[in-house]
Design a protein around this motif. Structure first.
Motif, PDB file in Angstrom:
ATOM      1  N   ASP A 155       0.891  -1.198   0.065  1.00 12.03           N
ATOM      2  CA  ASP A 155      -0.041   0.030   0.047  1.00 12.03           C
ATOM      3  C   ASP A 155       0.819   1.112  -0.008  1.00 12.03           C
ATOM      4  N   ALA A 156       1.988   1.085   0.868  1.00 13.02           N
ATOM      5  CA  ALA A 156       2.863   2.275   0.766  1.00 13.02           C
ATOM      6  C   ALA A 156       3.269   2.576  -0.476  1.00 13.02           C
ATOM      7  N   ALA A 157       3.876   1.591  -1.383  1.00 16.45           N
ATOM      8  CA  ALA A 157       4.428   1.545  -2.623  1.00 16.45           C
ATOM      9  C   ALA A 157       3.484   2.214  -3.514  1.00 16.45           C
ATOM     10  N   LEU A 158       2.081   1.878  -3.404  1.00 17.94           N
ATOM     11  CA  LEU A 158       1.077   2.210  -4.120  1.00 17.94           C
ATOM     12  C   LEU A 158       0.639   3.707  -4.165  1.00 17.94           C
ATOM     13  N   ARG A 159       0.877   4.096  -2.996  1.00 22.73           N
ATOM     14  CA  ARG A 159       0.819   5.563  -2.734  1.00 22.73           C
ATOM     15  C   ARG A 159       1.920   6.353  -3.115  1.00 22.73           C
ATOM     16  N   TYR A 160       2.706   5.707  -3.363  1.00 22.01           N
ATOM     17  CA  TYR A 160       4.072   6.588  -4.029  1.00 22.01           C
ATOM     18  C   TYR A 160       3.910   6.905  -5.466  1.00 22.01           C
ATOM     19  N   GLY A 161       2.927   5.562  -6.193  1.00 23.32           N
ATOM     20  CA  GLY A 161       2.711   5.844  -7.588  1.00 23.32           C
ATOM     21  C   GLY A 161       3.297   4.694  -8.263  1.00 23.32           C
ATOM     22  N   ASP A 162       3.609   3.498  -7.471  1.00 23.55           N
ATOM     23  CA  ASP A 162       4.430   2.284  -8.030  1.00 23.55           C
ATOM     24  C   ASP A 162       5.713   2.666  -8.467  1.00 23.55           C
ATOM     25  N   LYS A 163       6.504   3.263  -7.977  1.00 29.72           N
ATOM     26  CA  LYS A 163       8.092   3.613  -8.238  1.00 29.72           C
ATOM     27  C   LYS A 163       8.919   2.540  -7.653  1.00 29.72           C
ATOM     28  N   ARG A 164      10.118   2.554  -8.427  1.00 29.94           N
ATOM     29  CA  ARG A 164      11.078   1.755  -7.988  1.00 29.94           C
ATOM     30  C   ARG A 164      12.165   2.487  -7.266  1.00 29.94           C
ATOM     31  N   TYR A 165      12.653   1.900  -6.184  1.00 28.81           N
ATOM     32  CA  TYR A 165      13.666   2.537  -5.254  1.00 28.81           C
ATOM     33  C   TYR A 165      14.858   1.784  -5.547  1.00 28.81           C
ATOM     34  N   HIS A 166      16.159   2.414  -5.644  1.00 28.59           N
ATOM     35  CA  HIS A 166      17.258   1.763  -5.831  1.00 28.59           C
ATOM     36  C   HIS A 166      17.879   2.029  -4.451  1.00 28.59           C
ATOM     37  N   GLN A 167      18.893   0.843  -4.135  1.00 26.91           N
ATOM     38  CA  GLN A 167      19.627   1.113  -3.044  1.00 26.91           C
ATOM     39  C   GLN A 167      20.983   1.979  -3.024  1.00 26.91           C
ATOM     40  N   ARG A 168      21.438   2.390  -4.087  1.00 28.66           N
ATOM     41  CA  ARG A 168      22.560   3.286  -4.508  1.00 28.66           C
ATOM     42  C   ARG A 168      21.779   4.520  -4.555  1.00 28.66           C
ATOM     43  N   SER A 169      20.686   5.026  -4.741  1.00 25.30           N
ATOM     44  CA  SER A 169      20.401   6.069  -4.924  1.00 25.30           C
ATOM     45  C   SER A 169      20.363   7.110  -3.608  1.00 25.30           C
ATOM     46  N   PHE A 170      20.438   6.438  -2.254  1.00 26.31           N
ATOM     47  CA  PHE A 170      20.593   7.230  -1.217  1.00 26.31           C
ATOM     48  C   PHE A 170      21.555   8.238  -1.049  1.00 26.31           C
ATOM     49  N   SER A 171      21.426   9.594  -0.872  1.00 21.58           N
ATOM     50  CA  SER A 171      22.563  10.534  -0.791  1.00 21.58           C
ATOM     51  C   SER A 171      22.616  11.311   0.451  1.00 21.58           C
ATOM     52  N   SER A 172      21.506  11.825   1.172  1.00 21.12           N
ATOM     53  CA  SER A 172      21.467  12.423   2.481  1.00 21.12           C
ATOM     54  C   SER A 172      19.962  12.355   3.068  1.00 21.12           C
ATOM     55  N   SER A 173      19.951  12.619   4.104  1.00 24.61           N
ATOM     56  CA  SER A 173      18.424  12.509   4.830  1.00 24.61           C
ATOM     57  C   SER A 173      18.434  13.940   5.841  1.00 24.61           C
ATOM     58  N   GLU A 224      12.522  13.431   5.373  1.00 21.40           N
ATOM     59  CA  GLU A 224      12.851  13.620   3.683  1.00 21.40           C
ATOM     60  C   GLU A 224      13.945  13.030   3.526  1.00 21.40           C
ATOM     61  N   ILE A 225      14.074  12.326   2.516  1.00 21.02           N
ATOM     62  CA  ILE A 225      14.995  11.426   1.837  1.00 21.02           C
ATOM     63  C   ILE A 225      15.389  12.090   0.408  1.00 21.02           C
ATOM     64  N   ASP A 226      16.648  12.424   0.231  1.00 17.47           N
ATOM     65  CA  ASP A 226      16.985  12.976  -1.078  1.00 17.47           C
ATOM     66  C   ASP A 226      17.316  11.851  -2.030  1.00 17.47           C
TER      67      ASP A 226
END
Length: 623
Positions: free
Chosen positions: A37-55, A92-94
């Motif tokens: 449900d949480a993924a659907l609320r975001y719009g069914d996007k894909r998250y990548h483990q290497r995309s984390f930069s700062s919080s 918030e996560i960039d």
């Protein structure tokens, strides 16, 4: 960044803010707020483990904290034993795909709900501005970053779209009405013969390898026609000089061919003078084969009969004997024509007759039939009618009967030879004797068979009519016998003409043989269906087969892909940025697939010829 990592980060953050030991925290999520449900609320996007930069942590506003405190106090005042303290926090996560907003709800130091969504910065700011409140500098910077990023992405998309539109306008469309030789290939032999170049002139030109048009041959070297033409103009100075030189050499070539013809004719005359002749080895036995032996035997016997019958006619003056003499003479001449046709049919195919001379048997048989009809039937009718109109006293037919008896024996022997030849031929082809004769499978033997059968009957008929004239003393039965012999010759000639015309026009092979070839072709994995099938009998038991095929493009492409590394192709496609690169990729592999199709057609033709050796020419066309 995965959802689990975001939740874990937020859990660690909450444990530090509320001084709750990690061992006392538990991760519990209701069914209604699952990870999906949480993924659907975001719009069914894909998250990548290497995309984390700062919080960055954004605490609740003071107003929200006051509301939460009042709610807790109301629950405590009510004295509800089940009241629990709920707190909400945001993170918030960039990421490289933008910002993510993670909302969590804690109750009794336990994680109750996690909501991951894209922050609606613009909407929040618009509401803030509409309410007349001041926009924090931090949110203003976020809005500016979002606007700059969105504008950059829009500008990049617009640039790529404009570039693709320009490339699409520049692409050369295929004009089927335009005649062009610029992209044609030319072989080295043709480059030297048509454009008068030397091998050294071709060394500097760009060359490529193409599939050979001949079976089981290696690829051939070809040049671009435009390059060859440019080189020829460079060598000869101008196009006019090249054309003049080509015309000059063409005249010299014709003179050379005429000289060769003259030399061959003189050599032939010389061989005839010395009584020798070179042995020519042909693929077909010719006059020394089965058909040739039958025709040569018939020539010898019919020529002998013609001489004796002619003497008997001079001695007796019988109209029936004259008809028999004409009959034997016509048979002899016709069988000489047949012998020439058999010999000519074994000649090797040349540039003027690329399919060979196998139909010469039918041509000679047709000429024979026309000769029998015109000469034999015409003269027999003429003498029969003259005998009825102006009858003459008859002479003694004693010697004529002996000559007719000898002709009956000799013609009967030739007839037996022809019958045996037809039986063996019919057995070899799996046909009945009647079908073999009616279809005219071997036209020369067929002519000998029908002529000798008519000769035997006509001898018996002439002897009967002459006997009646001797018995009655009237010339009328003898004249009637001449008319009957003429009618018999006319029937035989008509049958010969009909069978040979049917073969020359283009007669189909038997349906059962055609069905076998079609079944073998349709069983190939590359063929979906076949249409417009034709199997033509070319003579000498040879067949020309033609069919239009519905090729299976998927199987053909699958065969091509089996020879390629799909991972390499995938990586190459992923690097494309413009339609120009995509077009070059498709053109390259499209040409390779067309070459593969040519190879598959050669394979199918070889398979058909191996199973059906009678197929001399196989023409397969693609729908």
């Amino acid at each position: 960044m995965t959802i689990h990592r975001a939740a874990w980060l937020l859990l660690c953050h909450r444990s530090q803010l509320h001084q709750v030991p990690m061992r006392k925290l538990s991760l519990t999520c209701p069914r209604s707020h699952s990870w999906a449900d949480a993924a659907l609320r975001y719009g069914d996007k894909r998250y990548h483990q290497r995309s984390f930069s700062s919080s960055r942590i954004t605490n609740q506003s003071k107003k929200e904290q006051d509301k939460s405190t009042e709610k807790l106090q109301a629950q405590a005042t009510a004295g509800s034993p089940k009241a629990s303290i709920e707190q909400e926090s945001r993170l918030e996560i960039d990421t490289k795909h933008g910002k993510l907003l993670v909302k969590t709800t804690l109750a009794d130091s336990k994680l109750q709900e996690i909501v991951i969504e894209k922050p609606k910065v613009e909407a929040t700011l618009m509401q803030t501005v509409a309410a007349g409140q001041d926009v924090p500098k931090q949110q203003q910077s976020l809005l500016a970053e979002e606007e700059a990023r969105a504008k950059a992405e829009a500008d990049l998309k617009e640039q790529l779209a404009e570039k693709n539109r320009q490339l699409a306008k520049k692409r050369i469309r295929v004009d089927f009405s335009r005649s062009s030789l610029e992209r044609n290939f030319i072989t080295p032999v043709r480059a030297m013969s048509d454009f008068l170049l030397k091998p050294s002139d071709l060394e500097t030109l760009a060359k490529t390898k193409r599939r050979s048009p001949y079976e089981q041959e290696p690829p051939i070297t070809v040049y671009w026609r435009k390059d060859v033409e440019a080189k020829a103009i460079e060598v000869w100075g101008s196009r006019e000089n090249l054309l003049k030189e080509c015309l000059k050499r063409e005249i010299e070539k014709k003179m050379h061919q005429q000289n060769i013809f003259t030399v061959k004719r003189r050599l032939r005359d010389y061989r005839r003078e010395i009584g020798s002749r070179t042995n020519v080895v042909d693929s077909e036995p010719g006059l020394f084969g089965n058909s040739g032996k039958v025709v040569l035997t018939a020539i010898a016997i019919n020529a002998t009969n013609c001489v004796f019958k002619f003497g008997a006619w001079l001695y007796t003056g019988s109209h029936s004997m004259f008809a028999e003499t004409i009959h034997s003479l016509a048979d002899t001449i016709n069988q000489l024509i047949l012998a020439y046709g058999i010999h000519k049919s074994t000649q090797i195919a040349d540039s003027d007759h690329p399919y060979g001379y196998t139909n010469m048997k039918y041509v000679s048989s047709l000429i024979s039939g026309v000769g029998i009809f015109c000469v034999g039937t015409g003269l027999s009718f003429y003498h029969g009618i003259m005998g009825l109109v102006d009858p003459h006293p008859i002479d003694d037919f004693f010697w004529a009967f002996f000559i007719l008896g000898g002709s009956l024996v000799s013609e009967g022997a030739t007839l037996l030879v022809a019958i045996n030849s037809c039986r063996s031929g019919a057995k070899a082809l799996g046909m009945s004797f009647r079908d073999y004769v009616v279809r005219g499978q071997d036209p020369c033997v067929n002519v000998v068979l029908t002529e000798d059968a008519a000769a035997v009957l006509s001898v018996a008929l002439a002897a009967t009519c002459m006997g009646l004239s001797t018995y009655t003393g009237s010339p009328i039965p003898d004249a009637v016998g001449s008319l009957l012999v003429g009618c018999m010759l006319g029937g035989v000639a008509s049958f010969i003409i009909y069978t040979n015309v049917a073969a020359l026009v283009g007669r189909s092979i038997r349906q059962e043989n055609l069905d076998k070839i079609n079944a073998e072709l349709e069983s190939d994995i590359m063929i979906r269906a076949i249409h417009d099938v034709k199997g033509i009998d070319m003579g000498n038991s040879l067949v020309r087969y033609k069919a239009e095929m519905d090729f299976d493009g998927r199987e053909l492409t699958r065969v091509y892909l089996d020879k390629q590394d799909l991972n390499v192709l995938l990586e190459e496609v992923r690097t494309f940025q413009t339609i120009d690169e995509l077009e070059a990729f498709l053109l390259k592999h499209g040409e390779n697939i067309v070459d593969l199709m040519g190879g598959e057609i050669d394979r199918i033709e070889m398979k058909l010829r191996k199973k059906f050796p009678e197929i001399r020419h196989c023409d397969l066309e693609i729908l």
